[in-house]
Design a protein around this motif. Structure first.
Motif, mmCIF file in Angstrom:
data_model
loop_
_atom_site.group_PDB
_atom_site.id
_atom_site.type_symbol
_atom_site.label_atom_id
_atom_site.label_comp_id
_atom_site.label_asym_id
_atom_site.label_seq_id
_atom_site.Cartn_x
_atom_site.Cartn_y
_atom_site.Cartn_z
ATOM 1 N N ALA A 9 0.797 -1.114 0.018
ATOM 2 C CA ALA A 9 -0.084 -0.017 -0.081
ATOM 3 C C ALA A 9 1.002 1.212 -0.129
ATOM 4 N N MET A 10 2.123 1.223 0.880
ATOM 5 C CA MET A 10 2.988 2.343 0.827
ATOM 6 C C MET A 10 3.484 2.578 -0.472
ATOM 7 N N LEU A 11 3.955 1.577 -1.038
ATOM 8 C CA LEU A 11 4.561 1.592 -2.650
ATOM 9 C C LEU A 11 3.819 2.188 -3.405
ATOM 10 N N ARG A 12 2.493 1.763 -3.508
ATOM 11 C CA ARG A 12 1.448 2.406 -4.353
ATOM 12 C C ARG A 12 1.350 3.599 -4.346
ATOM 13 N N LYS A 13 1.632 4.336 -3.244
ATOM 14 C CA LYS A 13 1.260 5.892 -3.024
ATOM 15 C C LYS A 13 2.464 6.671 -3.406
ATOM 16 N N VAL A 14 3.755 6.018 -4.203
ATOM 17 C CA VAL A 14 4.658 6.681 -4.713
ATOM 18 C C VAL A 14 4.451 6.797 -6.006
ATOM 19 N N LEU A 55 12.284 4.171 0.846
ATOM 20 C CA LEU A 55 11.184 4.813 0.937
ATOM 21 C C LEU A 55 10.812 5.147 2.463
ATOM 22 N N ILE A 56 10.405 6.168 2.483
ATOM 23 C CA ILE A 56 9.906 6.722 4.128
ATOM 24 C C ILE A 56 8.594 6.246 4.341
ATOM 25 N N ALA A 57 8.656 5.092 5.277
ATOM 26 C CA ALA A 57 7.580 4.431 5.815
ATOM 27 C C ALA A 57 6.712 5.491 6.852
ATOM 28 N N ASN A 58 7.581 5.994 7.594
ATOM 29 C CA ASN A 58 7.002 6.759 8.850
ATOM 30 C C ASN A 58 8.270 7.674 9.142
ATOM 31 N N THR A 79 7.050 11.196 4.609
ATOM 32 C CA THR A 79 6.111 9.740 4.558
ATOM 33 C C THR A 79 5.828 9.697 3.160
ATOM 34 N N ASN A 80 6.296 8.557 2.609
ATOM 35 C CA ASN A 80 5.998 7.940 0.924
ATOM 36 C C ASN A 80 7.069 8.669 0.123
ATOM 37 N N ALA A 81 8.110 9.647 0.729
ATOM 38 C CA ALA A 81 9.076 9.979 -0.156
ATOM 39 C C ALA A 81 10.193 9.032 -0.559
#
Length: 153
Positions: A9-14, A55-58, A79-81
């Motif tokens: 889900a996090m990768l999807r936001k990039v 990738l910044i998770a948090n 986050t997400n960068a």
């Protein structure tokens, strides 16, 4: 600790990974490593060799440029960068240092997996080029402002 689905889900936001098939993102998430850094802890230093992007998770990370004897914060990412991809993709030394700004949780993405992703999804390569071009344009603009101030002062 995040789950595999959380990481996907996090990768999807990039933006870089928006067009990638979810099954491929699951493989990238599975082969990535979660890392945690405390406030002020260095992720990597300018000039070091790099084989991963992050990738910044948090949390937040300060991007620092070595300027003579001191480091200057040139950006703070949240986050997400994604960062570190220049060395991961281009096999060149790190162009900046990165330090945790507070508690920082990262997902480390290995070069081999990123290169395989680009081979299968050319759209990802186009996004990488766009992002690098945006960063270069921003850096060029910042440099022009600094030179203008020096010349007028």
């Amino acid at each position: 600790m995040s789950t595999l689905n959380d990481d996907v889900a996090m990768l999807r936001k990039v933006p870089l990974f928006e067009s990638v098939d979810p099954s491929k993102l699951k493989l990238i998430a599975y082969t990535s490593t979660q890392l945690v850094f405390d406030d002020g802890e260095e992720v990597f230093s300018q000039g070091s060799n790099g084989t991963s992007a992050y990738l910044i998770a948090n949390g937040e990370a300060d991007i620092l440029s070595d300027s003579g004897e001191k480091q200057v914060v040139v950006a703070t990412l949240g986050t997400n960068a994604l960062f570190g991809e220049i060395s991961a993709f281009c096999d060149v030394p790190r162009t900046a240092s990165v330090r945790a700004h507070g508690q920082l949780t990262l997902l480390e993405l290995k070069r081999e997996n990123l290169m395989e992703l680009i081979g299968e999804f050319p759209d990802v390569a186009v996004e990488v080029i766009r992002e690098l071009a945006r960063r270069l344009a921003h850096t060029t603009s910042d440099l022009a402002h600094v030179l203008e101030k020096q010349n007028s002062g």
